[in-house]
Design an enzyme around this catalytic site. Structure first.
Site, short mmCIF file in Angstrom:
data_model
loop_
_atom_site.label_atom_id
_atom_site.label_comp_id
_atom_site.label_asym_id
_atom_site.label_seq_id
_atom_site.Cartn_x
_atom_site.Cartn_y
_atom_site.Cartn_z
N TYR A 191 -0.15 -7.85 0.92
CA TYR A 191 0.00 -8.19 -0.50
C TYR A 191 -0.51 -9.60 -0.81
CZ TYR A 191 2.99 -4.06 -0.86
OH TYR A 191 3.48 -2.77 -0.81
N LYS A 237 1.93 -0.45 13.08
CA LYS A 237 0.96 0.58 13.46
C LYS A 237 0.03 -0.03 14.51
CE LYS A 237 -0.15 4.03 11.36
NZ LYS A 237 -0.08 5.43 11.84
N ASP A 293 4.86 5.23 10.82
CA ASP A 293 4.86 6.60 10.28
C ASP A 293 5.90 7.45 11.01
OD1 ASP A 293 3.27 6.31 12.54
OD2 ASP A 293 1.82 7.82 11.95
N ASP A 336 8.22 -2.26 2.34
CA ASP A 336 8.34 -1.85 0.95
C ASP A 336 8.66 -0.34 0.89
OD1 ASP A 336 8.20 -1.89 -1.77
OD2 ASP A 336 6.08 -2.44 -1.91
N ASP A 376 12.74 1.48 0.58
CA ASP A 376 13.05 2.38 -0.54
C ASP A 376 13.49 3.75 -0.03
OD1 ASP A 376 12.49 0.52 -2.44
OD2 ASP A 376 11.02 1.72 -3.53
#
Ligand code: NAD
Length: 368
Positions: A142, A192, A225, A249, A253
């Protein structure tokens, strides 16, 4: 010794309503547990814009830098939607996070037994769940450069860059290990590393910090993942999860929604330790200012109250008192008290914002 200091920034909409219940609880701790705080209050968001033409004054920013913990309600509302981007209520919150350099965002996912039916997952998968996601908040994709959209030949190309320095990874890893020591002593780091160099570095640095400074904490690594799958398959296998800004992020959630209502979710954002050893800290509910129910006594104050419980635990090291407050919340939910957002299949007794706060105080009294 001086009392620990707290700055309350209640903000807009339901912010002042839910914070009103936290103030009652702070007073209770002073009266009943000899745990007094020096509390000051100030403005943030739309109300600060109304008073001063800015969502956060320099004076309020300076106060936030000095106190032991900031408690924030919520900011924003339709009245401010058309304001210029530079003075929107949310800018006040972003300035606090940035200037306090709050790099570790803590989002617990905790499922109270009485609300296990609210989850979209089977009850036995979520009942009793208590995990913590630590998301790196100030770096990563970001913020990385280069970024932007430019033209290459006949088409546009969008670019963002995932970039992490060793020190950025190390400091958030330390936050996760410190937290784990106050919980069940287990950290799972997610990245990852199979496809991203920044992920390889992330894995290496977390392992190095572990081996050198926290060998007593159990550490595992997982691809992010696979982590998402495991979070929905059997979330109770985790204690603390540490991950980067982007994966955090998404995963925070996902984990939060395992447990049901937005009105139940607290959060903390922590930075570097101050001279007194306490981290720079801002505690706030995950929800916003809920203009649709503001001023009606309908807001659920529990997310804000649990944010204060996090302050007791992570800023003031009052672990037993944090447990006491969380147990009081658990008790009123088990007794069937429900603000409007929690009215579900089991019925329950409808209560207002202040009834819920009073019931939690009664449960605190009963715990003595
Ligand atoms: P929201 O979280 O305010 O509300 C979403 C829905 O959840 C609404 O129906 C609301 O009534 C309900 N809800 C939220 N908190 C609740 C609580 N404690 N008890 C009961 N019900 C609750 O999100 P939104 O509607 O997307 O945004 C409203 C305003 O809040 C906007 O101005 C937005 O920018 C702002 N916002 C602020 C923050 C923050 O201050 N951290 C976060 C998100 C949104």
């Amino acid at each position: 010794m001086a009392n620990p200091s707290i700055l309350i920034l209640a903000g807009d909409g339901i912010g002042p309503e839910v914070m009103g219940e936290v103030k009652k609880i702070i007073t209770w701790y002073g009266d009943k547990r000899g745990l007094s705080f020096d509390v000051s209050e100030d403005l943030v968001g739309g109300c600060a814009y109304d008073a001063h033409g800015t969502p956060l004054t320099d004076a309020t920013m300076a106060k936030a830098q000095e106190v032991d913990a900031v408690l924030l309600g919520a900011v924003g509302g339709p009245k401010y939607d058309k304001l210029d981007f530079s003075v929107k209520p949310e800018r006040g919150l972003l300035r606090l996070r940035k200037e306090m350099d709050l790099y570790a965002n803590l989002r617990p996912a905790q499922c109270f037994d009485a609300l296990a039916d609210f989850s979209s997952l089977k009850k036995d998968v979520v009942a009793g769940l208590d995990i913590m996601i630590v998301r790196e908040l100030t770096s990563g994709v970001y913020f990385g450069e280069p970024r932007g959209i430019h033209k290459e030949g006949n088409e546009r190309v969008g670019i963002n860059t995932q970039r992490y320095t060793e020190s950025e990874i190390a400091r958030v890893a330390r936050s996760a290990f410190e937290l784990a020591r106050k919980r069940n002593n287990k950290v799972c780091s997610m990245e990852k590393a199979n496809v991203m160099e920044s992920g390889i570095l992330w894995r290496d640095v977390v392992q190095e910090i572990h081996d050198a400074e926290y060998p007593d904490v159990e550490l595992s690594h997982m691809y992010a993942d696979a982590g998402a799958m495991q979070l929905t398959r059997w979330p109770k296998q985790f204690d603390v999860i540490v991950t980067d800004n982007l994966f955090g992020d998404l995963l925070s959630d996902l984990a939060a929604m395992l447990t049901g209502s937005l009105g139940m979710l607290p959060s903390a954002s922590l930075g570097a330790p101050m001279a007194n050893g306490r981290p720079k800290a801002l505690y706030e509910p995950v929800h916003g200012s809920a203009p649709d129910i503001a001023g009606q006594g309908k807001a659920n104050p529990i997310a804000c109250i649990l944010s204060f419980a996090m302050a007791l635990r992570y800023s003031f090291s009052e672990l037993a008192e944090a447990d006491r407050l969380e147990k009081a919340v658990e008790k009123v939910l088990a007794d069937g008290l429900r603000t409007a957002d929690l009215m579900g299949p089991d019925g329950g007794t409808p209560v207002s914002t202040s009834d819920m706060g009073d019931a939690i105080i009664a449960a605190l009294d009963a715990s003595l």
